[in-house]
Design a protein around this motif. Sequence first.
Motif, PDB file in Angstrom:
ATOM      1  N   HIS A 173      -3.533  -3.918   3.590  1.00 41.11           N
ATOM      2  CA  HIS A 173      -3.222  -3.325   2.451  1.00 41.11           C
ATOM      3  C   HIS A 173      -3.511  -1.779   2.866  1.00 41.11           C
ATOM      4  O   HIS A 173      -4.787  -1.470   3.308  1.00 41.11           O
ATOM      5  N   ALA A 185      -4.595   1.295   1.869  1.00 40.96           N
ATOM      6  CA  ALA A 185      -5.524   1.632   0.788  1.00 40.96           C
ATOM      7  C   ALA A 185      -5.714   3.107   0.356  1.00 40.96           C
ATOM      8  O   ALA A 185      -5.963   3.655  -0.897  1.00 40.96           O
ATOM      9  N   GLY A 203       0.937  -1.333   0.080  1.00 41.16           N
ATOM     10  CA  GLY A 203      -0.143   0.009   0.085  1.00 41.16           C
ATOM     11  C   GLY A 203       0.929   1.204  -0.006  1.00 41.16           C
ATOM     12  O   GLY A 203       2.121   1.195  -0.107  1.00 41.16           O
ATOM     13  N   ASP A 228      -5.831   0.342  -5.299  1.00 36.38           N
ATOM     14  CA  ASP A 228      -6.358  -0.721  -5.067  1.00 36.38           C
ATOM     15  C   ASP A 228      -5.682  -1.902  -4.572  1.00 36.38           C
ATOM     16  O   ASP A 228      -4.497  -1.850  -4.613  1.00 36.38           O
ATOM     17  N   ILE A 229      -6.315  -3.001  -3.837  1.00 36.30           N
ATOM     18  CA  ILE A 229      -5.588  -4.027  -3.220  1.00 36.30           C
ATOM     19  C   ILE A 229      -5.035  -4.896  -4.382  1.00 36.30           C
ATOM     20  O   ILE A 229      -5.254  -4.752  -5.373  1.00 36.30           O
ATOM     21  N   ARG A 257     -12.309  -1.847   7.194  1.00 41.82           N
ATOM     22  CA  ARG A 257     -11.491  -0.747   6.760  1.00 41.82           C
ATOM     23  C   ARG A 257     -11.144   0.147   7.907  1.00 41.82           C
ATOM     24  O   ARG A 257     -12.068   0.330   8.820  1.00 41.82           O
TER      25      ARG A 257
END
Length: 321
Positions: free
Chosen positions: A279, A281, A143, A299-300, A224
């Motif tokens: 990740h 993000a 990330g 994006d992942i 998230r």
Amino acid sequence: MSSESPVSIQIPPELAGQRLDQALAQILPEYSRSRLKGWIEAGRVMLDGRLPRPRDAVSGGEAVELRPLLEPVHHDRPQAIELDVRYEDAAIVVLNKPAGLVVHPAAGNPEGTLLNALLHRAPELAALPRAGIVHRLDKQTSGLMVVAKTPAAHRHLVAALAEHAVGREYLALVQGELIAGGTVDAPIGRHPRDRKRMAVVLGGKHAVSHYRVEERFVGHTLLRVHLETGRTHQIRVHMAHIRHAIVGDPAYGGRLRLPPAAGEALTAQLRGFGRQALHAARLTLEHPVSGEVLSWAADIPDDMHALLDAFRAHRQARSDD
């Protein structure tokens, strides 16, 4: 070596009783304690208008004037490693770090790191602490990261991170089914028995993570997570602390947990996923020069995307039964 612009700070009251070099290392994490001690001994630090000693205790409220030295990074060599740069100007560079890339050289990874790649891309970064790196991601976390390119940008970003003014959002696939978001407010420090790991411990550093449900699966949840603080392994430790460890986490995840009636595809994805499913993000910050609030999203990566698709297919198959 050349002198950097002077730094003026004030000792916070909560650091009263600490040694001066210890207190400065907490206020200015971009400089090591040994480097700060050397500058104090060299007369490059003034405390309330006098020359102090490193061991002098602070009482809080003192005015500090520091004249740092720009010291090139002599022991790390530039290496041509491809970087996924999302933004760059004269002050900062924002990049999307892949899983598997170590941020700083260390005993087990002396070369082939993000720092080596940055020195190759911009040799002038050798004059900045850690080549301008102001925060880090674990080796197997992917990330967004921001790197400073000038001393002024470096000071600005370090201060912004200390003041929790940099927005960092992560996507984390965790074990267990959560029905709502929440906050983990639990101090983090070294594990009492395993010094390579971190843990929620009494007397640890203040650490706060906010999370909300992004997507629900059978036996697992995609979260998230917003960082209010930035401690080592913070999300991994906090999620394990509330018994929702991150999938694939080798240090904090425990044994592999398969969801009920997991088919071959999902089982293969889970067994083959060789890292923590975490990740970075989104990154939001105030530009150190223009003051404009900027935000980037990444994006992942493909491996995590494939894992989530396998969970979605499994969820759909269960709902069709």
